[in-house]
Design an enzyme around this catalytic site. Structure first.
Site, PDB file in Angstrom:
ATOM      1  N   LYS A 185      -2.846  -2.743  10.558  1.00  0.00           N
ATOM      2  CA  LYS A 185      -2.679  -1.826   9.418  1.00  0.00           C
ATOM      3  C   LYS A 185      -1.894  -0.765  10.213  1.00  0.00           C
ATOM      4  O   LYS A 185      -2.589  -0.178  11.122  1.00  0.00           O
ATOM      5  CB  LYS A 185      -3.842  -1.386   8.830  1.00  0.00           C
ATOM      6  CG  LYS A 185      -4.555  -2.515   8.113  1.00  0.00           C
ATOM      7  CD  LYS A 185      -5.770  -2.412   7.382  1.00  0.00           C
ATOM      8  CE  LYS A 185      -5.614  -1.613   6.182  1.00  0.00           C
ATOM      9  NZ  LYS A 185      -6.900  -1.340   5.556  1.00  0.00           N
ATOM     10  N   ASP A 236     -14.997  -3.699   9.073  1.00  0.00           N
ATOM     11  CA  ASP A 236     -14.903  -3.150  10.450  1.00  0.00           C
ATOM     12  C   ASP A 236     -13.437  -3.056  10.750  1.00  0.00           C
ATOM     13  O   ASP A 236     -12.784  -3.882  10.883  1.00  0.00           O
ATOM     14  CB  ASP A 236     -15.756  -3.919  11.389  1.00  0.00           C
ATOM     15  CG  ASP A 236     -15.893  -3.223  12.780  1.00  0.00           C
ATOM     16  OD1 ASP A 236     -16.024  -2.122  12.844  1.00  0.00           O
ATOM     17  OD2 ASP A 236     -15.614  -3.914  13.677  1.00  0.00           O
ATOM     18  N   GLY A 238       0.779  -1.317   0.068  1.00  0.00           N
ATOM     19  CA  GLY A 238      -0.028  -0.085   0.211  1.00  0.00           C
ATOM     20  C   GLY A 238       0.724   1.355  -0.159  1.00  0.00           C
ATOM     21  O   GLY A 238       2.129   1.242   0.292  1.00  0.00           O
TER      22      GLY A 238
END
Length: 588
Positions: free
Chosen positions: A341, A376, A325
């Protein structure tokens, strides 16, 4: 002058202060939750949405108040751990007769961590594990109603529907009971069970979310225990049983981590979660608490689950599979189905967001109706792990890109901020590696995911395949939020015709483009689909390339028209041939 309180007296007063705050939280949470039945009966969808937002903000607001009260009470002894240890012991006694003791323990932890910003956990001043090996209280009654064998399955279903006690009558109770019974009987035959239902247990309180209500339970036939969920919708003609879900996967999707939280009025969440666990054994306990709106305690359970996993594994954390990413560094363990993350210190071109803006996007998703399509994400702070748990490649990546989120020491790694999500297979990998039929189905659901989000006022921003994933149920969800925004904030435009041939070849547009301008005609060029997958996508969802489609969605949102997004497949509906007008403008 006011006499200075002794440490023991401070501990007692402090514990009672936290208890009082928790009682306030509980009472207000229950009041909001109880309104869901009235919202459903009156089709007050806007009110339901307002209640959902109010309930989400409630926890943070109450913790803010109790933090201020504790700082004022404790003064210069606010970080005295001996007082806090005594406070914890007193508090444990104060909540021992509560039916929601586990939620109350988590609330104490929230207050503690606000004061201390503890790195890792501190057993002395936190309920790392519950103080109660078994529930400290006994239920006054079961969380479910029980129905014995009756003359026929339609009669059994009719009894359940009648007992649900909605103010709104059913459009055709006899018809819906008969259709639902046909699905139940067919499932019994498919499973090789008996032809009759020996016993049926239905959770007393309906589950409300969005524009739907659900009666959830389990039925027993011979040696078989079968999940059951009756989906109810409120149509202009009255209540209708829209679907009957009769397998673990279907009920699990209903409780998916990509849906918003249910409103269900229950006194003992512990009993409810354990009932749900019996019909969805693969669901984590933490995920079930979160699905019911107890997201803070759900985080507590997720953390306990992580500690249990780390205690019995020799694996290491590693960079997650998929394209790297530009904004996030994502890592996981091979046998652990959650990902962590971390926001990078600097974002790769052309990303121009800030760390604060990215966190704002995740906070926005937390408050949105996730339409069954947004994963979520739970935020965790000050996690502490042994350095030995990390691969050298991952440590190097974190040291290079995430110094604002990670401190790497000789023995420990401290993560100051991370988002934790369920792991899914990135869609670009899935369509490459899956069988052709599964890849085509995923591409079709990818388009439907975009449409479901649009009808909920969500524009994903970056619609590349790598930002979507496929769950174990084959459902496509979105998980990359740094460019997500409200659909109503976007300006959808057609590409203006070029005046010269050279304009079409230019690297930059020949016309003015504002920051919120979006040109759907360009989607075909960068979604990353080709060949038969692109053909399949365009056959089902070619309208996504037209600015008119998006403008129509915006107009519906402006008029207050709400779409019902079903948490099951169209073939699972009992009335698929009927097009009910779900888009009813909300009262007021």
């Amino acid at each position: 002058m006011t006499p200075r309180l002794t440490d023991s007296r401070l501990a007692n007063v402090g514990a009672k202060t936290i208890q009082t705050a928790y009682v306030t939280l509980h009472d207000q949470f229950q009041t909001i939750t109880a309104r869901a039945r009235v919202r459903f009966d009156t089709q007050d969808w806007a009110g339901m949405q307002t209640d959902a937002a109010e309930r989400l903000d409630l926890y943070r607001r109450i913790v803010d108040l109790v933090e201020a009260a504790l700082r004022d009470l404790l003064g210069d002894r606010v970080e005295n751990k001996l007082i806090w240890a005594s406070m914890k012991a007193v508090y444990s006694g104060l909540i021992a007769d509560r039916n929601d003791w586990e939620l109350a323990e988590t609330f104490f932890n929230s207050a503690t961590r606000r004061i201390f910003t503890t790195v890792g956990v501190d057993h002395q001043i936190e309920f790392v594990a519950t103080d109660f090996e078994t529930p400290p209280t006994r239920p006054r009654s079961p969380v479910y109603r029980s129905y014995g064998r009756v003359s026929s399955t339609p009669t059994l279903v009719a009894n359940v529907l009648t007992d649900s006690a909605f103010t709104t009558p059913y459009a055709d109770l006899e018809r819906d009971a008969r259709l639902a019974a046909q699905r139940i009987d067919a499932q019994l035959e498919q499973l090789g069970a008996l032809q009759t239902v020996d016993r049926l247990e239905i959770i007393r309180a309906p589950f409300f979310r969005g524009m739907g209500a659900y009666l959830v339970g389990r039925l027993f036939s011979g040696s078989h225990r079968i999940p059951l969920a009756l989906s109810l919708i409120h149509t202009p003609a009255g209540l209708v049983v829209d679907s009957v879900l009769l397998d673990e996967n279907s009920v699990s999707i209903l409780f998916s981590f990509a849906h918003s939280y249910f409103h269900v009025d229950v006194d003992r969440p512990y009993d409810l979660v354990h009932f749900l666990k019996s019909i969805m054994p693969r669901k984590r306990t933490g995920e079930l608490y979160i699905s019911l709106g107890y997201h803070k305690h759900g985080k507590t359970e997720l953390y306990r689950n992580l500690l249990d996993h780390l205690a019995y594994t020799s694996e290491k954390f590693e960079v997650a599979r998929g394209q790297r990413g530009m904004v996030m560094l994502v890592f996981t363990m091979p046998s652990y189905d959650m990902v962590f993350k971390l926001i990078k210190d600097f974002f790769n071109y052309p990303k121009d967001s800030t760390r604060k803006q990215v966190m704002g996007k995740y906070d926005l998703v937390y408050r949105l109706d996730r339409a069954g399509r947004l994963v979520d994400a739970q935020a965790f702070e000050y996690l502490e792990f042994s350095r030995d748990l990390f691969s050298e490649e991952l440590l190097a990546e974190m040291a290079k890109a995430c110094t604002q989120s990670v401190t790497i020491g000789p023995e420990k790694v401290v993560i100051s901020h991370a988002y934790v999500q369920r792991r899914v297979i990135p869609l670009d990998i899935y369509v490459r590696d899956a069988h052709e039929a599964a890849a085509c189905a995923a591409v079709c659901d990818y388009g439907q995911a975009i449409k479901d989000m649009a009808s909920s006022n969500i524009f994903p921003g970056d619609m590349l395949l790598k930002n979507f994933g496929v769950t174990r149920h084959g459902r496509v969800v979105f998980y990359d939020y740094d460019e997500l925004c409200l659909l109503e904030e976007c300006t959808f435009r057609r590409l203006p015709p070029s005046a010269r041939y050279e304009d079409d070849l230019a690297a930059e547009p020949w016309f003015h483009v504002n920051p919120q301008d979006i040109f759907p005609e360009e989607f075909a060029n960068f979604l990353g689909l080709s060949g038969h997958l692109r053909e399949e996508f365009e056959r089902h969802h070619g309208d996504l390339y037209a600015a008119d489609y998006w403008r129509a969605q915006q107009e519906a949102i402006r008029r207050g028209v709400r779409s019902h997004i079903f948490p099951y497949q169209s073939e699972q509906r009992l009335h698929e041939e009927q097009n009910y007008d779900y888009g009813i403008p909300s009262p007021g």
